[in-house]
Design an enzyme around this catalytic site. Structure first.
Site, mmCIF file in Angstrom:
data_model
loop_
_atom_site.group_PDB
_atom_site.id
_atom_site.type_symbol
_atom_site.label_atom_id
_atom_site.label_comp_id
_atom_site.label_asym_id
_atom_site.label_seq_id
_atom_site.Cartn_x
_atom_site.Cartn_y
_atom_site.Cartn_z
ATOM 1 N N SER A 37 7.104 9.415 11.971
ATOM 2 C CA SER A 37 6.041 9.167 11.117
ATOM 3 C C SER A 37 6.635 9.491 9.558
ATOM 4 C CB SER A 37 4.882 10.487 11.105
ATOM 5 O OG SER A 37 4.158 10.580 10.082
ATOM 6 N N ARG A 80 -8.856 12.579 11.540
ATOM 7 C CA ARG A 80 -7.524 12.402 11.851
ATOM 8 C C ARG A 80 -6.503 13.723 11.609
ATOM 9 N NH1 ARG A 80 -5.720 7.138 8.643
ATOM 10 N NH2 ARG A 80 -3.980 7.404 9.999
ATOM 11 N N ASP A 119 1.570 -0.847 11.798
ATOM 12 C CA ASP A 119 0.448 -1.153 11.263
ATOM 13 C C ASP A 119 -0.070 -2.585 11.725
ATOM 14 O OD1 ASP A 119 0.141 1.260 10.205
ATOM 15 O OD2 ASP A 119 0.779 0.798 8.307
ATOM 16 N N GLY A 137 -5.251 8.300 5.056
ATOM 17 C CA GLY A 137 -4.097 9.447 5.691
ATOM 18 C C GLY A 137 -2.905 9.416 4.694
ATOM 19 N N ARG A 187 2.845 5.962 -3.135
ATOM 20 C CA ARG A 187 3.891 6.635 -3.842
ATOM 21 C C ARG A 187 4.331 6.650 -5.341
ATOM 22 N NH1 ARG A 187 4.255 5.685 1.507
ATOM 23 N NH2 ARG A 187 5.661 7.029 2.921
ATOM 24 N N LYS A 197 0.858 -1.127 0.001
ATOM 25 C CA LYS A 197 -0.095 0.062 -0.172
ATOM 26 C C LYS A 197 0.785 1.415 -0.121
ATOM 27 C CE LYS A 197 -3.158 0.666 3.491
ATOM 28 N NZ LYS A 197 -3.302 1.958 4.280
ATOM 29 N N GLN A 254 4.604 9.359 7.074
ATOM 30 C CA GLN A 254 3.864 10.138 6.095
ATOM 31 C C GLN A 254 4.285 11.578 6.284
ATOM 32 O OE1 GLN A 254 -0.063 9.365 7.310
ATOM 33 N NE2 GLN A 254 -0.095 7.406 6.702
HETATM 34 C C1 S3P Z 1 2.440 5.165 6.216
HETATM 35 C C2 S3P Z 1 3.041 5.474 7.387
HETATM 36 C C3 S3P Z 1 2.666 4.977 8.803
HETATM 37 C C4 S3P Z 1 1.652 3.884 8.527
HETATM 38 C C5 S3P Z 1 0.575 4.119 7.465
HETATM 39 C C6 S3P Z 1 1.253 4.242 6.286
HETATM 40 C C7 S3P Z 1 3.111 5.497 4.920
HETATM 41 O O1 S3P Z 1 1.918 6.164 9.318
HETATM 42 O O2 S3P Z 1 0.811 3.777 9.727
HETATM 43 O O3 S3P Z 1 -0.443 2.870 7.268
HETATM 44 O O4 S3P Z 1 2.774 4.934 3.754
HETATM 45 O O5 S3P Z 1 3.921 6.553 5.132
HETATM 46 P P1 S3P Z 1 2.430 7.361 10.044
HETATM 47 O O6 S3P Z 1 3.661 7.913 9.182
HETATM 48 O O7 S3P Z 1 1.488 8.232 10.093
HETATM 49 O O8 S3P Z 1 3.131 6.534 11.206
#
Ligand code: S3P
Length: 436
Positions: free
Chosen positions: A173, A127, A323, A99, A31, A26, A175
């Site tokens: 994080s 969120r 996760d 997210g 990306r 995922k 993300q």
């Molecule tokens: C992700 C980063 C994680 C993860 C999410 C996917 C990503 O979140 O929990 O399912 O693809 O960068 P955080 O970066 O908010 O911890």
């Protein structure tokens, strides 16, 4: 799928057996869609995750001018990028439940010369988005959180020219790191981030795959990108998602008599702590056919090896299995002793408050759990009983507790689990295949 979709399982008396290939990763799929949409020319994408989350991101990129030419199956297609010249979307962008999609796209859109608006479902719109708004605003971005809840989506973005920053991430994080790096690649100068712990590094690996100059310190904590960049189209094969594989790693480790193989699973070292932790608990997990490509992958065989034992998850392991914690908690409930999972307050702001929802569902099955602001302690080893459980709109809670149901006495029903499609279309088919 109807919004009241539910799945019932009972104890997998003769174990799990078979060989399956879990769907594409995922994080990497999001990306690839975003970077590919900005690339110069076309790239063949293989094994894209055709889940609702990743399809929303792909559709968003089409709204910006990227084109998708179908291949021999929905997971394979040719993506033609805009050569860094995307156009304004005609409509607001729907990020669904994701997210990752919203935060990463916000990083890109903030630095593009047009306005846009990102929205999502009820869960996504509750969120926190301040975590990306703050660093992007310090780059000069004009992002407004317009949600009913403070700091939450919809996000209104007035694209403009940004300036580079060096950002100290307050939380581990990927993300947030990626949102800043993606904005940085569109910004003149060097944008750097320092993270408190190593988080998944797919953005960095894809930068190098697509010829984007990016430097990473030896300890992996400091990353920088110098923009503006060009993205070279380069074909890509996306490995299977270890976060999806994790459900079967746990199921086959706790249900006696099991032996399964999961093919082509991503083994990125920033994502594989679930294997380390399960092995520490006594699981019999073997990796074969490992390929060390840009994103390493291999086949994973799991055999039930008697009762697991409890463990303490290390602080630095948390971002690497964030996760997988709901299903790891399920493994812990069947392990002898007390498993400690702390330093994981981030779980409270996932698709559900995963500390509360995991603890609540484990208790409903007769499990012994103590809840902390930043994690859980689970005392396992006693049998769990089947129950009717809520999914709380959270795909990983739904799948994690269906796994628990495979080892519980009686029947377990997960309510409202249509959300599984956000990350693992085909989960139910794999469940039947491995248990029949
Ligand atoms: C992700 C980063 C994680 C993860 C999410 C996917 C990503 O979140 O929990 O399912 O693809 O960068 P955080 O970066 O908010 O911890």
């Amino acid at each position: 799928m109807p919004s009241d979709y539910c799945i019932t399982v009972s104890r997998a008396a003769s174990g799990l057996h078979g060989v399956i290939t879990v769907p594409g990763d995922k994080s990497i799929s999001h990306r690839v869609a975003i970077l590919g949409a900005l690339a110069d020319g076309s790239l063949q994408v293989q094994n894209y995750l055709c889940s609702e989350d990743c399809l929303n991101t792909l559709r968003a990129m089409q709204q910006l001018g990227a084109t998708v030419t179908p291949g021999d199956c929905p997971q394979n297609f040719t993506l033609t990028g805009t050569g860094m010249r995307p156009h304004a979307p005609k409509q607001d962008i729907d990020c669904g439940n994701s997210g990752t999609g919203m935060r990463l796209m916000a990083g890109v859109l903030a630095a593009l010369p047009f306005n846009s608006r990102l929205f999502g479902d009820e869960s996504l719109q509750s969120r926190p988005m301040k975590r990306i708004i703050d660093p992007l605003a310090s780059m000069g971005a004009r992002l407004t959180a317009c949600g009913k809840k403070a700091g939450c989506a919809p996000l209104s973005i007035e694209g403009c020219t940004l300036h580079p920053i060096r950002y100290e991430l307050p939380m581990a994080s990927a993300q947030v790191k990626s949102a800043v790096l993606l904005a940085g690649m569109l910004t003149e100068g060097t944008t750097g981030v320092h993270q408190p712990a190593v988080t998944r590094d797919h953005t960095e690996r894809l930068f190098s795959h697509f010829g984007v100059p990016c430097s990473v310190s030896e300890d992996g904590l400091d990353i920088s990108v110098t923009g503006p960049v060009r993205i070279k189209a380069a074909d890509i094969v996306i490995p299977g998602d270890i976060s999806s594989a994790a459900f079967w790693l746990v199921a086959a480790s706790i249900v006696p008599g099991s032996e399964i193989t999961l093919r082509h699973v991503g083994l990125n070292p920033t994502r594989d702590a679930i294997i380390t932790v399960l092995r520490r608990m006594g699981a019999d997990i073997t990796v074969t056919n490992r390929v060390d490509a840009g994103e390493p992958y291999g086949d994973i065989t799991v055999k039930a090896a008697g009762k697991l034992t409890a463990t303490t998850v290390l602080k630095e392991e948390i971002p690497n299995l964030i996760d997988e914690i709901p299903v790891l908690a399920v493994a812990a409930a069947f392990a002898e002793g007390t498993t400690v999972i702390r330093n994981a307050a981030e779980l409270r702001v996932k698709e559900s408050d995963r500390i509360a929802t995991t603890a609540g569902n484990l208790r409903a099955m007769g499990g012994e759990v103590e809840e902390f602001p930043d994690g859980l302690e689970i005392t396992g080893g006693k049998p769990l009983h089947g129950a009717t459980l809520e999914s709380y709109g959270d795909h990983r809670i739904a799948m994690g507790f269906l796994v628990a149901g495979l080892m519980a006495e009686g029947e377990t029903t997960l309510l409202h689990c249509q959300n599984i499609n956000t990350s693992y279309p085909g989960f139910e088919a794999h469940l039947h295949e491995l248990t029949n």
